[in-house]
Design an enzyme around this catalytic site. Structure first.
Site, short mmCIF file in Angstrom:
data_model
loop_
_atom_site.label_atom_id
_atom_site.label_comp_id
_atom_site.label_asym_id
_atom_site.label_seq_id
_atom_site.Cartn_x
_atom_site.Cartn_y
_atom_site.Cartn_z
N THR A 195 0.82 -1.21 0.00
CA THR A 195 0.00 0.00 0.00
C THR A 195 0.86 1.27 0.00
O THR A 195 1.97 1.25 0.52
CB THR A 195 -0.85 -0.04 1.29
OG1 THR A 195 -1.72 -1.15 1.18
CG2 THR A 195 -1.63 1.21 1.55
N ARG A 223 -14.06 -7.77 -0.71
CA ARG A 223 -13.44 -7.49 0.60
C ARG A 223 -12.91 -6.05 0.61
O ARG A 223 -12.29 -5.58 -0.34
CB ARG A 223 -12.28 -8.47 0.84
CG ARG A 223 -11.50 -8.22 2.14
CD ARG A 223 -10.25 -7.37 1.90
NE ARG A 223 -9.37 -7.31 3.07
CZ ARG A 223 -8.33 -6.51 3.15
NH1 ARG A 223 -7.99 -5.71 2.17
NH2 ARG A 223 -7.57 -6.51 4.24
N GLY A 225 -10.54 -3.35 2.84
CA GLY A 225 -9.55 -3.30 3.91
C GLY A 225 -9.65 -2.02 4.73
O GLY A 225 -10.67 -1.32 4.71
N THR A 246 -0.32 0.90 6.77
CA THR A 246 -0.19 -0.24 5.86
C THR A 246 -0.05 -1.50 6.71
O THR A 246 0.65 -1.48 7.73
CB THR A 246 1.02 -0.09 4.91
OG1 THR A 246 1.15 -1.29 4.16
CG2 THR A 246 2.32 0.19 5.64
N GLY A 247 -0.71 -2.55 6.29
CA GLY A 247 -0.59 -3.78 7.07
C GLY A 247 -1.82 -4.64 6.89
O GLY A 247 -2.62 -4.42 5.98
N GLY A 249 -5.11 -5.42 7.03
CA GLY A 249 -6.21 -4.48 7.19
C GLY A 249 -7.26 -4.85 8.22
O GLY A 249 -7.79 -3.98 8.91
#
Ligand code: ASP
Length: 330
Positions: A195, A223, A225, A246-247, A249
């Protein structure tokens, strides 16, 4: 007595200029960016790849710096920096987005204005070249905060934004990692969160933040996030800070990560670095959640906290050389 007084004045003259902390006087502007966090290891990346990531991050910072140093707004800087990163096939946003389980690209983005907490977001768009610009238009040209899928796409088209063939977003590299992930039934083979995000503080003291993503490899159709969720993946409030995350979600939504950091600053008086570390290094780690954030407070103090092996990241402050980092030990 006179000699003592002279000594005191001399010492005061020498030491006073160094006694304030960096945060005491706001710098004219500040900018921080990320290109995702994850298993980014020196011994798994060849030099050429590393250099091209660094070059892209420098180019993105330069775009933001030009806007901010010319007196432009933090919102413009955030939007333009993210547009650049969306077009780069290196990052998981816009062109180069990861694939859903059924082999498509579905993108999410959001933007927030620290002056009044105005915000805009799009989710699950498949044909809008610049999801971040669509998010900004939702904020500025609609009565809503978040729009999804065909509705968001129709709105973007009405707004005259560039609509592209969904093939535009597809890259060979991501397609290969999709096929590999599918074969191995892994949701995120590289455990990389590519991201992109940007937080800026302009010369008028206004913060803005934005985030744009293709989401997570093999995500289910539909889906959504954390990136388009205000308070999870993005936050900006002049009273506290701007954040882009970022990670993984799902964890960032469940922990309202971006807002939690701002709330720790507001209610507990933590610094932006302390607040970001508490959430990323303690709360998320305790839940086995991976990722990171970039953040700026209203004085231009930068925090970049992540609990993964690396995070593509960089910042630029007025009158200083921009800094770009990739690995943890930098
Ligand atoms: N946070 C994004 C999502 O869950 C993924 C990422 O940051 O790479 O959609």
């Amino acid at each position: 007595m006179i000699r003592k007084l002279c000594c005191f004045l001399l010492l005061a003259f020498v030491f006073l200029p160094f006694s304030g902390s960096a945060g005491d006087s706001a710098p004219p502007y500040a900018l921080v960016i990320h290109g995702g966090a994850g298993t980014i290891l020196r011994d798994r990346m060849d030099l050429q790849t590393e250099q091209s990531y660094r070059a892209e991050l420098h180019a993105a910072l330069a775009i933001g710096q030009e806007i901010l140093s010319g007196g432009g707004s933090s919102l413009d800087a955030v939007e333009q920096v993210i547009r650049y990163l969306e077009d780069s096939p290196r990052f998981n946003a816009g062109r180069g987005s990861v694939f859903t389980e059924d082999g498509h690209n579905e993108m999410d983005a959001s933007i927030m204005d620290g002056r009044d907490r105005d915000a805009g977001a799009v989710a699950g768009v498949t044909n809008v070249r610049h999801p971040i610009t669509a998010a900004r238009r939702v904020m500025s040209d609609s009565p809503h905060v978040m729009m999804a899928r065909e509705g968001a796409e129709a709105f973007a088209a009405e707004q005259g934004l560039e609509i592209v063939d969904p093939e535009w977003f597809k890259t060979e590299r991501r397609w290969k990692s999709y096929l590999k992930a599918k074969a191995n039934r892994e949701t995120d083979p590289d455990r990389k969160h590519g991201t992109v995000g940007c937080v800026a503080l302009d010369v008028n003291g206004n913060l803005a933040a934005g985030t744009s993503t293709g989401g997570m490899t093999l995500k289910k159709w539909g889906r959504i996030g954390d990136s388009p969720v205000i308070g999870a993946g993005t936050w900006a409030d002049n009273a506290t800070c701007g954040i882009s995350a970022t990670g993984h979600g799902e964890f960032f939504i469940r922990n309202a990560v971006a807002h939690d950091i701002a709330a720790l600053m507001e209610y507990k008086g933590l610094s932006v670095q302390e607040a970001a570390d508490l959430v990323i290094q303690q709360k998320l780690v305790a839940q086995g959640a991976t990722g990171g954030v970039i953040a700026l407070d209203r004085n231009g103090n930068v925090a970049m906290s992540f609990n993964t092996a690396g995070m593509y990241r960089g910042y630029a402050l007025a009158d200083a050389e921009p800094v770009v980092q990739v690995f943890k030990d930098e």
